[in-house]
Motif scaffolding. Structure first.
Motif, PDB file in Angstrom:
ATOM      1  N   ALA A  59       0.817  -1.217   0.000  1.00 28.33           N
ATOM      2  CA  ALA A  59       0.000   0.000   0.000  1.00 28.33           C
ATOM      3  C   ALA A  59       0.849   1.264   0.000  1.00 28.33           C
ATOM      4  CB  ALA A  59      -0.939   0.002   1.206  1.00 28.33           C
ATOM      5  N   ASP A  60       2.086   1.166   0.464  1.00 29.97           N
ATOM      6  CA  ASP A  60       2.977   2.324   0.487  1.00 29.97           C
ATOM      7  C   ASP A  60       3.884   2.401  -0.736  1.00 29.97           C
ATOM      8  OD1 ASP A  60       2.040   3.366   2.894  1.00 29.97           O
ATOM      9  OD2 ASP A  60       3.357   2.090   4.084  1.00 29.97           O
ATOM     10  N   HIS A  61       3.699   1.496  -1.688  1.00 35.89           N
ATOM     11  CA  HIS A  61       4.498   1.552  -2.904  1.00 35.89           C
ATOM     12  C   HIS A  61       4.174   2.845  -3.651  1.00 35.89           C
ATOM     13  CE1 HIS A  61       5.862   0.494  -6.998  1.00 35.89           C
ATOM     14  NE2 HIS A  61       6.676  -0.354  -6.398  1.00 35.89           N
ATOM     15  N   PRO A  62       5.153   3.456  -4.313  1.00 37.13           N
ATOM     16  CA  PRO A  62       4.891   4.721  -5.025  1.00 37.13           C
ATOM     17  C   PRO A  62       3.725   4.646  -5.998  1.00 37.13           C
ATOM     18  CG  PRO A  62       7.252   4.297  -4.932  1.00 37.13           C
ATOM     19  CD  PRO A  62       6.586   3.093  -4.364  1.00 37.13           C
ATOM     20  N   VAL A  63       3.560   3.531  -6.691  1.00 36.97           N
ATOM     21  CA  VAL A  63       2.436   3.400  -7.629  1.00 36.97           C
ATOM     22  C   VAL A  63       1.115   3.435  -6.883  1.00 36.97           C
ATOM     23  CG1 VAL A  63       1.281   1.871  -9.272  1.00 36.97           C
ATOM     24  CG2 VAL A  63       3.763   2.184  -9.386  1.00 36.97           C
ATOM     25  N   ALA A  64       1.042   2.740  -5.749  1.00 37.06           N
ATOM     26  CA  ALA A  64      -0.188   2.722  -4.960  1.00 37.06           C
ATOM     27  C   ALA A  64      -0.494   4.109  -4.406  1.00 37.06           C
ATOM     28  CB  ALA A  64      -0.066   1.712  -3.820  1.00 37.06           C
ATOM     29  N   ARG A  65       0.523   4.815  -3.961  1.00 31.87           N
ATOM     30  CA  ARG A  65       0.291   6.160  -3.415  1.00 31.87           C
ATOM     31  C   ARG A  65      -0.230   7.107  -4.489  1.00 31.87           C
ATOM     32  NH1 ARG A  65       5.379   5.447  -0.777  1.00 31.87           N
ATOM     33  NH2 ARG A  65       6.317   6.964  -2.192  1.00 31.87           N
ATOM     34  N   ARG A  66       0.379   7.066  -5.675  1.00 30.87           N
ATOM     35  CA  ARG A  66      -0.083   7.953  -6.753  1.00 30.87           C
ATOM     36  C   ARG A  66      -1.471   7.545  -7.243  1.00 30.87           C
ATOM     37  NH1 ARG A  66       5.549   7.869  -8.241  1.00 30.87           N
ATOM     38  NH2 ARG A  66       5.203   6.137  -9.677  1.00 30.87           N
ATOM     39  N   ALA A  67      -1.740   6.237  -7.281  1.00 32.34           N
ATOM     40  CA  ALA A  67      -3.073   5.785  -7.670  1.00 32.34           C
ATOM     41  C   ALA A  67      -4.114   6.284  -6.675  1.00 32.34           C
ATOM     42  CB  ALA A  67      -3.112   4.257  -7.756  1.00 32.34           C
ATOM     43  N   GLY A  68      -3.782   6.212  -5.386  1.00 35.95           N
ATOM     44  CA  GLY A  68      -4.692   6.727  -4.367  1.00 35.95           C
ATOM     45  C   GLY A  68      -4.939   8.217  -4.529  1.00 35.95           C
ATOM     46  N   GLY A  69      -3.891   8.964  -4.856  1.00 41.22           N
ATOM     47  CA  GLY A  69      -4.066  10.394  -5.083  1.00 41.22           C
ATOM     48  C   GLY A  69      -4.995  10.684  -6.240  1.00 41.22           C
ATOM     49  N   PHE A  70      -4.858   9.924  -7.316  1.00 43.09           N
ATOM     50  CA  PHE A  70      -5.754  10.089  -8.464  1.00 43.09           C
ATOM     51  C   PHE A  70      -7.196   9.794  -8.068  1.00 43.09           C
ATOM     52  CE2 PHE A  70      -8.111   7.814 -11.776  1.00 43.09           C
ATOM     53  CZ  PHE A  70      -8.201   8.794 -12.755  1.00 43.09           C
ATOM     54  N   LEU A  71      -7.424   8.695  -7.354  1.00 40.73           N
ATOM     55  CA  LEU A  71      -8.787   8.315  -6.988  1.00 40.73           C
ATOM     56  C   LEU A  71      -9.413   9.335  -6.043  1.00 40.73           C
ATOM     57  CD1 LEU A  71      -8.224   4.484  -6.529  1.00 40.73           C
ATOM     58  CD2 LEU A  71      -9.398   5.622  -8.419  1.00 40.73           C
ATOM     59  N   ARG A  72      -8.650   9.840  -5.111  1.00 36.42           N
ATOM     60  CA  ARG A  72      -9.197  10.857  -4.204  1.00 36.42           C
ATOM     61  C   ARG A  72      -9.562  12.125  -4.964  1.00 36.42           C
ATOM     62  NH1 ARG A  72      -4.391   8.948  -1.426  1.00 36.42           N
ATOM     63  NH2 ARG A  72      -5.048   7.322   0.057  1.00 36.42           N
ATOM     64  N   ALA A  73      -8.741  12.480  -5.940  1.00 36.36           N
ATOM     65  CA  ALA A  73      -8.966  13.726  -6.679  1.00 36.36           C
ATOM     66  C   ALA A  73     -10.153  13.626  -7.628  1.00 36.36           C
ATOM     67  CB  ALA A  73      -7.710  14.092  -7.465  1.00 36.36           C
ATOM     68  N   THR A  74     -10.506  12.422  -8.053  1.00 36.74           N
ATOM     69  CA  THR A  74     -11.546  12.283  -9.066  1.00 36.74           C
ATOM     70  C   THR A  74     -12.884  11.800  -8.496  1.00 36.74           C
ATOM     71  OG1 THR A  74     -10.658  10.072  -9.584  1.00 36.74           O
ATOM     72  CG2 THR A  74      -9.946  11.913 -10.980  1.00 36.74           C
ATOM     73  N   GLN A  75     -12.957  11.576  -7.185  1.00 35.61           N
ATOM     74  CA  GLN A  75     -14.250  11.220  -6.604  1.00 35.61           C
ATOM     75  C   GLN A  75     -15.188  12.419  -6.663  1.00 35.61           C
ATOM     76  OE1 GLN A  75     -14.329  10.184  -2.401  1.00 35.61           O
ATOM     77  NE2 GLN A  75     -16.124   8.870  -2.680  1.00 35.61           N
ATOM     78  N   ARG A  76     -16.422  12.186  -7.044  1.00 39.11           N
ATOM     79  CA  ARG A  76     -17.391  13.265  -7.149  1.00 39.11           C
ATOM     80  C   ARG A  76     -18.000  13.591  -5.792  1.00 39.11           C
ATOM     81  NH1 ARG A  76     -20.111  11.422 -12.972  1.00 39.11           N
ATOM     82  NH2 ARG A  76     -18.529  12.480 -14.237  1.00 39.11           N
ATOM     83  N   ALA A  77     -18.651  14.746  -5.720  1.00 40.47           N
ATOM     84  CA  ALA A  77     -19.210  15.215  -4.445  1.00 40.47           C
ATOM     85  C   ALA A  77     -20.246  14.249  -3.877  1.00 40.47           C
ATOM     86  CB  ALA A  77     -19.827  16.602  -4.637  1.00 40.47           C
ATOM     87  N   ASP A  78     -20.930  13.514  -4.768  1.00 37.76           N
ATOM     88  CA  ASP A  78     -21.952  12.579  -4.288  1.00 37.76           C
ATOM     89  C   ASP A  78     -21.373  11.233  -3.863  1.00 37.76           C
ATOM     90  OD1 ASP A  78     -21.299  11.411  -6.697  1.00 37.76           O
ATOM     91  OD2 ASP A  78     -23.312  11.551  -7.565  1.00 37.76           O
ATOM     92  N   GLY A  79     -20.040  11.087  -3.945  1.00 33.41           N
ATOM     93  CA  GLY A  79     -19.385   9.862  -3.515  1.00 33.41           C
ATOM     94  C   GLY A  79     -19.037   8.898  -4.629  1.00 33.41           C
TER      95      GLY A  79
END
Length: 462
Positions: A299-319
């Motif tokens: 979960a702390d691998h650089p790919v996982a961290r960047r993937a998590g950042g992308f997913l957090r940034a693209t979640q819509r307001a309704d979830g």
């Protein structure tokens, strides 16, 4: 409808070492039932009645009102499949605020379950097994007390006959056949969610993806016939590694080989990931990669961290999440071609605005070998965001839009020549066009597709 031959040889200028323009155009042809061929310079012209012209102008004004002078981005429907996979990824990565993000996603899934208990591709789509299995697995972890869960189980039982792990695995593998692009990630997702029973038995029905083969030189991919489509290499690696770590092969030699090749495969995964973190700008593919890495302790691998950042940034307001961030290039080139046809005199859409948009399209042409697919320069992707990959339909759409946006100058002709060359070089041996990569041949997106060759070869004018 009146057919005529348009003078579009400028779009196939003589390229060093290539046939003459007309010959090159004829190479991009659509196979006809009786062996005929559509020349790429043949276009269609429709004489519109005045009411239709008025409607076209009204729609053109609507398009212009929705543009700020730049590209059109559109709005993709929220997707239950994307939301289930992305929410589970966020949950497993466990960053700050991720519990709330996952809870909002689970609430969205509960609200948007269909009346029959399943989930479809969008909130308005009929239920299907793949999306329902993923949403059911995600909800079993994120909202185990949700009333949506027993209804989903009932839907699955009605389609598969049971929710027994072995039967689910057989049904999923049978649905996709030899193509493991979706079947193995879906089953891996279910196994990690506990829906295929306790470990290690949960992995019995989950085939091992040969992630170690991703580390061989790219030129051999077609020969080794990987069991996933070309765009799914990140999932092949991450899902293959988690299956290996959770249920390693009993063959000591093969087990040792996979373990030895894991670091090299992870290095390739780093190189494949775009700067924005989202593989193909797609929440499902990015989420599957994150779930796989987190599932094997990375979960702390650089790919996982960047993937998590992308997913957090693209979640819509309704979830929720859409299936992809946007299709800005696809939407914009289609809008540009439509506007140019509806307003040929430039009364509503002045020349300066057209030049601005043409500049935007030209600047989005790939000019280097693409790290994700190894595609040569010259193509266009479906968006201007970092996860885009050059593909046949968006390259054809860009060429059509450039042609529609006014008389070409030298820069446009050079870009068009490179785009035409890119499409010609993508052509499979059977004469058709795949989406991304030439020569893989046997799976969807890689085998020749009629709509791809149709877009590449036809010029339509309304």
């Amino acid at each position: 409808m009146k057919l005529f031959v348009a003078d579009e040889t400028a779009w196939f200028p003589a390229i060093s070492g290539d046939p003459a323009p007309a010959t090159a155009a004829k190479r991009l042809c659509v196979a006809q039932p009786r062996g005929g061929c559509h020349d790429a310079r043949v276009a269609a012209s429709v004489h519109l009645p005045s009411a239709a012209r008025d409607l076209a102008r009204a729609l053109a004004r609507r398009l212009l009102d929705e543009s700020s002078g730049g590209p059109w981005r559109g709005h993709l429907s929220s997707s239950a499949l994307s939301t289930a996979v992305a929410a589970m990824a966020i949950h497993r990565l466990g960053g700050a605020g991720d519990a709330d993000r996952a809870a909002r996603a689970a609430a969205w899934l509960e609200r948007h379950a269909n009346a029959d208990g399943g989930w479809g591709d969008t909130a308005d789509s009929p239920s299907n097994p793949s999306t329902t299995l993923l949403a059911w697995a995600a909800m079993s972890v994120l909202a185990p007390d949700s009333p949506a869960l027993p209804r989903a189980a009932t839907w699955i039982e009605a389609r598969i006959g049971t929710t027994a792990p072995a039967d689910i695995a057989r049904a999923v593998l049978a649905a996709y056949g030899d193509d493991r692009t979706f079947s193995v990630p879906i089953l891996t997702f279910c196994a990690l969610s506990g829906c295929l029973g306790p470990e290690p038995g949960a992995w019995r029905g989950v085939p091992q993806l040969p992630f170690e083969l991703a580390a061989v030189p790219r030129r051999f991919y077609a020969a080794i016939r990987l069991p996933v489509v070309s765009y799914a290499l990140p999932a092949l690696i991450a899902i293959g590694i988690v299956r290996h770590r959770r249920a390693p092969s009993r063959n000591r030699v093969l087990r040792g080989l996979r373990e030895a090749w894991t670091p090299r495969a992870l290095e390739l995964l780093v190189r494949l990931q775009p700067s924005g973190g989202g593989f193909l700008e797609a929440a499902p593919l990015t989420g599957f990669v994150a779930v796989g890495l987190a599932g094997c302790g990375l979960a702390d691998h650089p790919v996982a961290r960047r993937a998590g950042g992308f997913l957090r940034a693209t979640q819509r307001a309704d979830g929720s999440w859409p299936i992809d961030t946007d299709l800005a290039m696809w939407v914009t080139t289609g809008a540009a071609s439509a506007l140019a046809a509806a307003d040929p005199a430039g009364e509503a859409w002045p020349a300066e605005a057209r030049r601005t948009l043409r500049r935007w399209i030209l600047d989005r042409q790939f000019r280097d070998v693409h790290p994700f697919t190894g595609a040569a320069p010259g193509g266009w992707g479906w968006t201007d965001l970092s996860g885009a990959v050059p593909d046949a339909d968006d390259t054809a759409g860009a060429l059509l839009a450039l042609r529609a946006l006014g008389p070409p100058d030298d820069e446009v002709l050079r870009a068009a020549a490179a785009g035409a060359r890119w499409l010609l070089d993508l052509q499979n041996r059977d004469g058709g066009l795949p989406t991304f990569c030439r020569g893989w041949g046997r799976l969807p997106f890689d085998r020749s597709c009629p709509d791809q060759i149709g877009r590449a070869s036809c010029r339509e004018r309304v």
